[in-house]
Motif scaffolding. Structure first.
Motif, mmCIF file in Angstrom:
data_model
loop_
_atom_site.group_PDB
_atom_site.id
_atom_site.type_symbol
_atom_site.label_atom_id
_atom_site.label_comp_id
_atom_site.label_asym_id
_atom_site.label_seq_id
_atom_site.Cartn_x
_atom_site.Cartn_y
_atom_site.Cartn_z
ATOM 1 N N ARG A 1 -5.619 10.862 -4.583
ATOM 2 C CA ARG A 1 -5.145 9.583 -5.142
ATOM 3 C C ARG A 1 -5.281 8.501 -4.082
ATOM 4 N N SER A 2 -5.610 7.294 -4.533
ATOM 5 C CA SER A 2 -5.737 6.183 -3.595
ATOM 6 C C SER A 2 -4.376 5.840 -2.983
ATOM 7 N N THR A 3 -4.351 5.546 -1.698
ATOM 8 C CA THR A 3 -3.086 5.118 -1.070
ATOM 9 C C THR A 3 -2.827 3.634 -1.354
ATOM 10 N N ALA A 4 -3.855 2.967 -1.877
ATOM 11 C CA ALA A 4 -3.656 1.524 -2.191
ATOM 12 C C ALA A 4 -3.277 1.326 -3.651
ATOM 13 N N ASP A 5 -3.844 2.194 -4.525
ATOM 14 C CA ASP A 5 -3.606 2.005 -5.961
ATOM 15 C C ASP A 5 -3.423 3.371 -6.621
ATOM 16 N N PRO A 6 -2.158 3.779 -6.864
ATOM 17 C CA PRO A 6 -1.883 5.144 -7.348
ATOM 18 C C PRO A 6 -2.511 5.460 -8.705
ATOM 19 N N GLU B 1 -12.346 3.646 -4.322
ATOM 20 C CA GLU B 1 -13.365 2.606 -4.541
ATOM 21 C C GLU B 1 -12.933 1.266 -3.925
ATOM 22 N N LYS B 2 -11.631 1.180 -3.571
ATOM 23 C CA LYS B 2 -11.182 -0.060 -2.925
ATOM 24 C C LYS B 2 -11.181 0.079 -1.408
ATOM 25 N N GLY B 3 -11.678 1.228 -0.931
ATOM 26 C CA GLY B 3 -11.811 1.411 0.513
ATOM 27 C C GLY B 3 -10.578 1.942 1.205
ATOM 28 N N SER B 4 -9.549 2.335 0.397
ATOM 29 C CA SER B 4 -8.334 2.873 1.050
ATOM 30 C C SER B 4 -8.368 4.397 1.124
ATOM 31 N N GLN B 5 -7.713 4.928 2.142
ATOM 32 C CA GLN B 5 -7.676 6.383 2.366
ATOM 33 C C GLN B 5 -7.120 7.099 1.138
ATOM 34 N N LEU B 6 -7.737 8.221 0.822
ATOM 35 C CA LEU B 6 -7.238 9.071 -0.259
ATOM 36 C C LEU B 6 -6.181 10.026 0.282
ATOM 37 N N ARG B 7 -5.179 10.341 -0.555
ATOM 38 C CA ARG B 7 -4.115 11.314 -0.205
ATOM 39 C C ARG B 7 -4.091 12.394 -1.278
#
Ligand code: APR
Length: 235
Positions: free
Chosen positions: A114-119, A137-143
């Motif tokens: 899941r994106s750390t910027a947009d769940p 896709e927004k360039g934030s680390q995945l968790r």
């Protein structure tokens, strides 16, 4: 065509034990090996992301080698007789791989990130590894797409609604230590028949009348099928 009788399952780590996946609180369980706060909490992710990624990568690697067991496949057999819905606390996908059609994951899914910027941005993880530098896709680390201790359980509202429809509630392979999952039993209607499948004694919240099948998942579900289909239920 099944009977349409609603059979709801609440499963926990114990149903995957016979597939070789560790439970959490049994002897040799995961929480004996790891400190929860160091691998399964937002603080752990902030302070020690590599250990958190490694913890889930190791479990994902094991999951890819694991197969559904008779417990999982027995629940698929019950779909012939009942309208079955599964609420699982497990993050493994063994219910789905066994063929269960309706599975709600209360605590997330190990094979998704899941994106750390947009769940709302959730992706399947190809293979076993999720690494630093894997981004959305927004360039934030995945968790890991897993509910950590201290985080909300978004699926619980849906789970309450599902349990309230149960005519038969089957609790299998969970120590009922963790809320809100453990509290779901209170939402079963007074007329619902409740079964518990676990090789060990489980202290059940509340004081509902329960049929206990003190067996492992594989044997226990086979016995449940005999009870439910042999007892002249309108199946
Ligand atoms: N078949 C069925 N049940 C089994 C088997 C088996 N072969 N082996 C063990 N069990 C039972 C244990 O007796 C125990 O009651 O499975 C249960 C496992 O309990 P836990 O390890 O506490 O796992 P669970 O209840 O799923 O934990 C709930 O806690 O750490 C969090 O998020 C994590 O989803 C997990 C939640």
């Amino acid at each position: 065509m099944n009977s349409g009788i609603k059979l709801i399952v609440l499963s926990g780590a114990g149903i995957s034990a016979e597939s070789g996946l560790k439970t959490f609180r049994d002897m040799g369980g995961l929480w004996e090996q790891y400190n929860v706060t160091e691998v399964a909490s937002p603080e752990a992710w902030k302070n020690n992301r590599e250990l958190v990624l490694r913890f889930y990568n190791e479990r994902r690697k094991q999951l890819l080698e694991a197969r559904p067991n008779d417990g999982h496949t027995g629940l698929v057999t019950l779909e012939k007789y009942f309208d079955v819905e599964i609420i699982t606390q497990n993050v493994d996908d063994l219910h789905e791989r066994a063929g269960s059609k309706k599975v709600l994951h209360l605590h997330g899914e190990l094979r998704k990130a899941r994106s750390t910027a947009d769940p709302s941005l959730i992706y399947p993880i190809k293979g076993w590894e999720l690494k630093t530098g894997d981004t959305c896709e927004k360039g934030s680390q995945l968790r890991p797409h897993v509910v950590w201790f201290g985080e909300p359980v978004p699926a619980v509202k849906k789970a309450v609604q599902i349990v309230s429809t149960a005519e038969i509630l089957v609790i299998i392979g969970t120590s009922l230590n963790v809320y809100p999952a453990a509290g779901l039993i209170h939402y079963a209607s007074p007329g619902a028949e409740i079964f518990l499948i676990d090789p060990n004694p489980v202290n059940m919240p509340g004081n509902r009348e329960i049929t206990i099948i003190q067996k492992g998942a594989g044997e226990g579900v086979k016995q449940l099928i005999k009870i439910l289909t042999g007892k002249g239920k309108k199946v």
